[in-house]
Design a protein around this motif. Structure first.
Motif, PDB file in Angstrom:
ATOM      1  N   LEU A   1      20.346  -6.806   2.144  1.00  0.00           N
ATOM      2  CA  LEU A   1      19.923  -6.008   3.291  1.00  0.00           C
ATOM      3  C   LEU A   1      19.066  -6.883   4.192  1.00  0.00           C
ATOM      4  N   LEU A   2      19.437  -6.986   5.432  1.00  0.00           N
ATOM      5  CA  LEU A   2      18.750  -7.895   6.347  1.00  0.00           C
ATOM      6  C   LEU A   2      17.578  -7.187   7.007  1.00  0.00           C
ATOM      7  N   LEU A   3      16.570  -6.911   6.228  1.00  0.00           N
ATOM      8  CA  LEU A   3      15.334  -6.320   6.734  1.00  0.00           C
ATOM      9  C   LEU A   3      14.200  -7.286   6.444  1.00  0.00           C
ATOM     10  N   ASN A   4      13.591  -7.795   7.497  1.00  0.00           N
ATOM     11  CA  ASN A   4      12.460  -8.684   7.256  1.00  0.00           C
ATOM     12  C   ASN A   4      11.191  -7.870   7.025  1.00  0.00           C
ATOM     13  N   ARG A   5      10.130  -8.548   6.672  1.00  0.00           N
ATOM     14  CA  ARG A   5       8.901  -7.874   6.282  1.00  0.00           C
ATOM     15  C   ARG A   5       8.275  -7.087   7.423  1.00  0.00           C
ATOM     16  N   LYS A   6       8.444  -7.567   8.634  1.00  0.00           N
ATOM     17  CA  LYS A   6       7.886  -6.868   9.786  1.00  0.00           C
ATOM     18  C   LYS A   6       8.545  -5.504   9.949  1.00  0.00           C
ATOM     19  N   ILE A   7       9.860  -5.460   9.861  1.00  0.00           N
ATOM     20  CA  ILE A   7      10.589  -4.206  10.026  1.00  0.00           C
ATOM     21  C   ILE A   7      10.286  -3.260   8.871  1.00  0.00           C
ATOM     22  N   VAL A   8      10.252  -3.773   7.652  1.00  0.00           N
ATOM     23  CA  VAL A   8       9.960  -2.926   6.492  1.00  0.00           C
ATOM     24  C   VAL A   8       8.548  -2.348   6.606  1.00  0.00           C
ATOM     25  N   ALA A   9       7.601  -3.135   7.094  1.00  0.00           N
ATOM     26  CA  ALA A   9       6.228  -2.650   7.268  1.00  0.00           C
ATOM     27  C   ALA A   9       6.160  -1.556   8.327  1.00  0.00           C
ATOM     28  N   GLN A  10       6.924  -1.722   9.420  1.00  0.00           N
ATOM     29  CA  GLN A  10       6.933  -0.685  10.459  1.00  0.00           C
ATOM     30  C   GLN A  10       7.565   0.603   9.936  1.00  0.00           C
ATOM     31  N   ILE A  11       8.648   0.459   9.167  1.00  0.00           N
ATOM     32  CA  ILE A  11       9.264   1.647   8.564  1.00  0.00           C
ATOM     33  C   ILE A  11       8.276   2.316   7.618  1.00  0.00           C
ATOM     34  N   ALA A  12       7.552   1.501   6.838  1.00  0.00           N
ATOM     35  CA  ALA A  12       6.612   2.048   5.857  1.00  0.00           C
ATOM     36  C   ALA A  12       5.490   2.829   6.533  1.00  0.00           C
ATOM     37  N   ILE A  13       4.988   2.323   7.637  1.00  0.00           N
ATOM     38  CA  ILE A  13       3.864   2.992   8.296  1.00  0.00           C
ATOM     39  C   ILE A  13       4.327   4.222   9.079  1.00  0.00           C
ATOM     40  N   LEU A  14       5.383   4.065   9.874  1.00  0.00           N
ATOM     41  CA  LEU A  14       5.805   5.164  10.731  1.00  0.00           C
ATOM     42  C   LEU A  14       6.585   6.240   9.966  1.00  0.00           C
ATOM     43  N   LYS A  15       7.476   5.803   9.096  1.00  0.00           N
ATOM     44  CA  LYS A  15       8.310   6.741   8.346  1.00  0.00           C
ATOM     45  C   LYS A  15       8.286   6.347   6.874  1.00  0.00           C
ATOM     46  N   GLY A  16       7.261   6.756   6.166  1.00  0.00           N
ATOM     47  CA  GLY A  16       7.125   6.396   4.762  1.00  0.00           C
ATOM     48  C   GLY A  16       8.257   6.937   3.907  1.00  0.00           C
ATOM     49  N   ASN A  17       8.729   8.156   4.231  1.00  0.00           N
ATOM     50  CA  ASN A  17       9.827   8.747   3.470  1.00  0.00           C
ATOM     51  C   ASN A  17      11.109   7.950   3.636  1.00  0.00           C
ATOM     52  N   CYS A  18      11.284   7.390   4.816  1.00  0.00           N
ATOM     53  CA  CYS A  18      12.486   6.587   5.078  1.00  0.00           C
ATOM     54  C   CYS A  18      12.499   5.343   4.191  1.00  0.00           C
TER      55      CYS A  18
ATOM     56  N   ALA B   1       0.825  -1.208   0.000  1.00  0.00           N
ATOM     57  CA  ALA B   1       0.000   0.000   0.000  1.00  0.00           C
ATOM     58  C   ALA B   1       0.858   1.257   0.000  1.00  0.00           C
ATOM     59  N   ILE B   2       1.945   1.254   0.776  1.00  0.00           N
ATOM     60  CA  ILE B   2       2.819   2.420   0.827  1.00  0.00           C
ATOM     61  C   ILE B   2       3.543   2.604  -0.506  1.00  0.00           C
ATOM     62  N   ILE B   3       3.965   1.495  -1.108  1.00  0.00           N
ATOM     63  CA  ILE B   3       4.652   1.575  -2.401  1.00  0.00           C
ATOM     64  C   ILE B   3       3.715   2.136  -3.466  1.00  0.00           C
ATOM     65  N   GLY B   4       2.437   1.785  -3.410  1.00  0.00           N
ATOM     66  CA  GLY B   4       1.472   2.287  -4.378  1.00  0.00           C
ATOM     67  C   GLY B   4       1.242   3.779  -4.283  1.00  0.00           C
ATOM     68  N   GLU B   5       1.462   4.355  -3.084  1.00  0.00           N
ATOM     69  CA  GLU B   5       1.278   5.791  -2.888  1.00  0.00           C
ATOM     70  C   GLU B   5       2.457   6.612  -3.414  1.00  0.00           C
ATOM     71  N   ASN B   6       3.546   5.948  -3.762  1.00  0.00           N
ATOM     72  CA  ASN B   6       4.752   6.650  -4.196  1.00  0.00           C
ATOM     73  C   ASN B   6       4.470   7.456  -5.463  1.00  0.00           C
ATOM     74  N   PRO B   7       4.708   8.772  -5.443  1.00  0.00           N
ATOM     75  CA  PRO B   7       4.421   9.577  -6.639  1.00  0.00           C
ATOM     76  C   PRO B   7       5.379   9.308  -7.794  1.00  0.00           C
ATOM     77  N   LYS B   8       6.616   8.912  -7.481  1.00  0.00           N
ATOM     78  CA  LYS B   8       7.595   8.680  -8.550  1.00  0.00           C
ATOM     79  C   LYS B   8       7.422   7.330  -9.223  1.00  0.00           C
ATOM     80  N   LYS B   9       6.711   6.426  -8.564  1.00  0.00           N
ATOM     81  CA  LYS B   9       6.457   5.076  -9.097  1.00  0.00           C
ATOM     82  C   LYS B   9       7.762   4.351  -9.472  1.00  0.00           C
ATOM     83  N   ILE B  10       8.752   4.456  -8.570  1.00  0.00           N
ATOM     84  CA  ILE B  10      10.026   3.765  -8.798  1.00  0.00           C
ATOM     85  C   ILE B  10       9.803   2.257  -8.746  1.00  0.00           C
TER      86      ILE B  10
END
Length: 119
Positions: free
Chosen positions: A92-109, A67-76
């Motif tokens: 990069l050792l980021l599991n889906r849980k961490i990536v989801a938390q980053i996406a919700i709390l800090k979408g720009n990050c 959902a966060i990726i779909g909101e991206n205006p640049k559509k990278i």
């Protein structure tokens, strides 16, 4: 033949099972045979649903990232699949849980991480 009184052992076992099912409704907490059946059913359900909970959370994380990726205006990244593939490729050792938390709390990050992966 002498009479064997075995009430103490049986009563001890039944009260132990009754403590487990004390919150169940009706006969499920009163009758010994149904108590044992409900205890077995409850334990089987708990074991099965622990695995199901892991499955459900993984699906939730995936849908949040997508959902966060779909909101991206640049559509990278057009899809969740491309992002996770690039993360895996870059090791990069980021599991889906961490990536989801980053996406919700800090979408720009998340988009900053995505831009670094592209380079």
């Amino acid at each position: 033949m002498t009479r064997i009184k075995r009430g103490y052992i049986v009563r001890k076992r039944r009260t132990k099972i009754r403590l487990f099912t004390s919150s169940f409704c009706g006969a499920h907490s009163r009758l010994t045979r149904t108590i044992t059946q409900q205890k077995i059913k409850a334990l089987v359900s708990a074991h099965r649903d622990r695995d199901r909970k892991k499955r459900d959370f993984r699906g939730l994380w995936i849908s949040r990232i997508n959902a966060i990726i779909g909101e991206n205006p640049k559509k990278i990244y057009h899809s969740y699949r491309n992002l996770m593939y690039k993360l895996y490729k870059r090791q990069l050792l980021l599991n889906r849980k961490i990536v989801a938390q980053i996406a919700i709390l800090k979408g720009n990050c998340l988009f900053m991480i995505a831009n670094e992966i592209i380079k």
